[in-house]
Design a protein around this motif. Sequence first.
Motif, PDB file in Angstrom:
ATOM      1  N   PHE A   1       0.710  -1.193   0.151  1.00  0.00           N
ATOM      2  CA  PHE A   1      -0.088  -0.039  -0.010  1.00  0.00           C
ATOM      3  C   PHE A   1       0.898   1.302   0.192  1.00  0.00           C
ATOM      4  O   PHE A   1       1.782   1.653   0.850  1.00  0.00           O
ATOM      5  CB  PHE A   1      -0.998   0.180   1.341  1.00  0.00           C
ATOM      6  N   SER A   2       0.565   2.123  -0.881  1.00  0.00           N
ATOM      7  CA  SER A   2       1.395   3.319  -1.070  1.00  0.00           C
ATOM      8  C   SER A   2       0.395   4.693  -1.502  1.00  0.00           C
ATOM      9  O   SER A   2      -0.499   4.238  -2.253  1.00  0.00           O
ATOM     10  CB  SER A   2       2.625   3.229  -1.961  1.00  0.00           C
ATOM     11  N   ILE A   3       0.942   5.813  -0.880  1.00  0.00           N
ATOM     12  CA  ILE A   3       0.122   7.001  -1.375  1.00  0.00           C
ATOM     13  C   ILE A   3       0.964   8.069  -1.879  1.00  0.00           C
ATOM     14  O   ILE A   3       2.042   8.289  -1.066  1.00  0.00           O
ATOM     15  CB  ILE A   3      -0.777   7.322  -0.096  1.00  0.00           C
TER      16      ILE A   3
ATOM     17  N   LEU B   1      -8.372   5.636   7.947  1.00  0.00           N
ATOM     18  CA  LEU B   1      -8.690   6.896   7.400  1.00  0.00           C
ATOM     19  C   LEU B   1      -9.182   6.722   5.899  1.00  0.00           C
ATOM     20  O   LEU B   1      -8.552   5.871   5.035  1.00  0.00           O
ATOM     21  CB  LEU B   1      -7.495   8.010   7.487  1.00  0.00           C
ATOM     22  N   GLN B   2     -10.363   6.963   5.687  1.00  0.00           N
ATOM     23  CA  GLN B   2     -10.947   6.827   4.325  1.00  0.00           C
ATOM     24  C   GLN B   2     -11.301   8.144   3.748  1.00  0.00           C
ATOM     25  O   GLN B   2     -11.374   9.334   4.332  1.00  0.00           O
ATOM     26  CB  GLN B   2     -12.419   5.918   4.468  1.00  0.00           C
ATOM     27  N   LEU B   3     -11.504   8.188   2.178  1.00  0.00           N
ATOM     28  CA  LEU B   3     -11.983   9.594   1.820  1.00  0.00           C
ATOM     29  C   LEU B   3     -13.065   9.210   0.972  1.00  0.00           C
ATOM     30  O   LEU B   3     -13.682   8.425   0.570  1.00  0.00           O
ATOM     31  CB  LEU B   3     -10.741  10.320   0.945  1.00  0.00           C
ATOM     32  N   PHE B   4     -13.869  10.509   0.746  1.00  0.00           N
ATOM     33  CA  PHE B   4     -15.079  10.438  -0.182  1.00  0.00           C
ATOM     34  C   PHE B   4     -14.578  11.223  -1.351  1.00  0.00           C
ATOM     35  O   PHE B   4     -14.200  12.205  -1.424  1.00  0.00           O
ATOM     36  CB  PHE B   4     -16.203  11.335   0.602  1.00  0.00           C
ATOM     37  N   ALA B   5     -14.664  10.437  -2.578  1.00  0.00           N
ATOM     38  CA  ALA B   5     -14.561  10.748  -3.883  1.00  0.00           C
ATOM     39  C   ALA B   5     -15.399   9.811  -4.873  1.00  0.00           C
ATOM     40  O   ALA B   5     -15.152   8.656  -4.677  1.00  0.00           O
ATOM     41  CB  ALA B   5     -13.200  10.971  -4.131  1.00  0.00           C
ATOM     42  N   ILE B   6     -16.143  10.577  -5.490  1.00  0.00           N
ATOM     43  CA  ILE B   6     -16.903   9.875  -6.804  1.00  0.00           C
ATOM     44  C   ILE B   6     -15.849   9.056  -7.494  1.00  0.00           C
ATOM     45  O   ILE B   6     -15.047   9.453  -7.980  1.00  0.00           O
ATOM     46  CB  ILE B   6     -17.916  10.572  -7.395  1.00  0.00           C
TER      47      ILE B   6
ATOM     48  N   PRO C   1     -13.031   2.850   0.370  1.00  0.00           N
ATOM     49  CA  PRO C   1     -12.347   3.990   0.136  1.00  0.00           C
ATOM     50  C   PRO C   1     -11.103   4.375   0.941  1.00  0.00           C
ATOM     51  O   PRO C   1     -11.081   5.342   1.600  1.00  0.00           O
ATOM     52  CB  PRO C   1     -13.266   5.206   0.000  1.00  0.00           C
ATOM     53  N   ILE C   2     -10.294   3.476   1.069  1.00  0.00           N
ATOM     54  CA  ILE C   2      -9.181   3.601   2.076  1.00  0.00           C
ATOM     55  C   ILE C   2      -7.969   4.483   1.556  1.00  0.00           C
ATOM     56  O   ILE C   2      -7.710   4.627   0.609  1.00  0.00           O
ATOM     57  CB  ILE C   2      -8.227   2.242   2.063  1.00  0.00           C
ATOM     58  N   LEU C   3      -7.469   5.400   2.378  1.00  0.00           N
ATOM     59  CA  LEU C   3      -6.541   6.292   2.099  1.00  0.00           C
ATOM     60  C   LEU C   3      -5.324   5.871   3.203  1.00  0.00           C
ATOM     61  O   LEU C   3      -4.213   5.849   2.616  1.00  0.00           O
ATOM     62  CB  LEU C   3      -6.936   7.732   2.720  1.00  0.00           C
TER      63      LEU C   3
END
Length: 491
Positions: A256-258, A303-308, A322-324
């Motif tokens: 997992f990388s951001i 921590l998740q995020l909301f994005a269509i 939606p994992i961040l």
Amino acid sequence: MMIFGPKRGHILFIFETFFKDFGPLFVALIIGAIRGDMSIIYENGAVMVIVLLGPVGRTIQYLCTRYSIDEERLLVQSGWLKKQTLEIPLSTITTVDFSQNILHQIFKAYRLNIDNASNIGDQETKVKMTFGKEDAFAVRELLLAGRRGLDGFNLADEDVIPQPQEGRTVRIKAGDLLLLGALKSKGVFAAELFGIVTTAGAMFNMNMAEWMIEDGIDGLVMRQGITIVLLILIAAVFVLAIICGMIGSFIRYYGFSIADNGQAIKIEYGLLTKKRYTIQKNRISGFAYQQSLFMRLFHQGTLQLFAIGYGDSGGEEASEEPILFPLIREDRVRQEIARILPEMEEKKDYYRTPRGSLHYFFYGFGFFLSVILLGVSVWLSLTKGFCQGLWIIGLLIFAYSVCGRILEYKHAAMYAGDENFSMVNGGFKMNTIFVKTSHMENVESTASVWKARKGITTVMAGYIAPLGSSNMTVKNMPESAFEEARNRLIY
């Protein structure tokens, strides 16, 4: 004039869900081989026919579906007896991302997940198509190159192309992934395990009573009592859930990388199924921080995020999250959120539930059910010899329900600011959201006559996000909290 297609996807589309489609058949063959009796296949012939309907349907879908792209639109033509045509303007496409399961990796194919802005409504136009490597990258470039005008929810300047900035990359350690699996809630795993066992028994005509006799469990119940056996089973399921959770999290989120380049976030992860998402920052509505009971003990959370277009995909990928950050400490949450969206740095004092409102959290079906179960367990303990001590289980369920309501009372909170809006709810599992105030859609207040007289209300908020996560409710808040949220929304 078409610049791509009309063209079918990769033939691997037929076999993408191979293990899901043929899993029951393989299980039946294995059981038959172990028993030395293949009658299980004949006895469950109807089930096996149903199993084969999936691949047949996907074959027809593959043969009857063609994809085309011109300078303005993506065209999907499908259907055998009933013809369907889906046209998506390239200007409305918000996401074009890749995923690869094991079969994709073996045959060098890619699954493209394409979303457009209408996915925030009830009419979902998510398109999933499978192509070989060359076609997959060509389609992605054509769709992204043609995307102008609408980017998420903000009208973009067609003449201005954001230039990538030097950013940073964060990689999640393997140890954190294992810890994530150990700390996640075990209730879903227990429910899934129960469903698998009972479904297998129903499908393959297994008599659970015979199993119990053969394995001696019934004898153990008679010797030790049903309470001890239930406690042993609960402990066994819990330990199994921890082990399976650790293995599952490691496989699912491996590598997992951001990566943040200033304009967009790129997320990659997966061992058996590789996924890659690119999310434009101006499409992010907000964030959610979720903590199970065990996560809170270690001051950790997800921590998740909301994005269509990211998470909440529905259909075959309904379990997508939606994992961040799979695992992040409480004290780093606001810092990381502010790094991605500086406007989210603003923080106000939370409104809390008023004193004297604790009893309102006990007015619900769950609590009354725990009371009934406690009464039944006590009655069985007094009237049935082999159920002696069962009242302990009932008492534990009742205590769990009471503690959950008290935690809901302690956690409930909210605030509304000029830049962002935050709400907190949950009992043993605690949920906190941070949403851009500009992306709030509505707030609603609901209260009984008695609560309204005391200035107490339940606040429901809706915001721009995928349908499954586009609203949140906080119970028994002061009326002033709703008024402030309403005023922020209006002005």
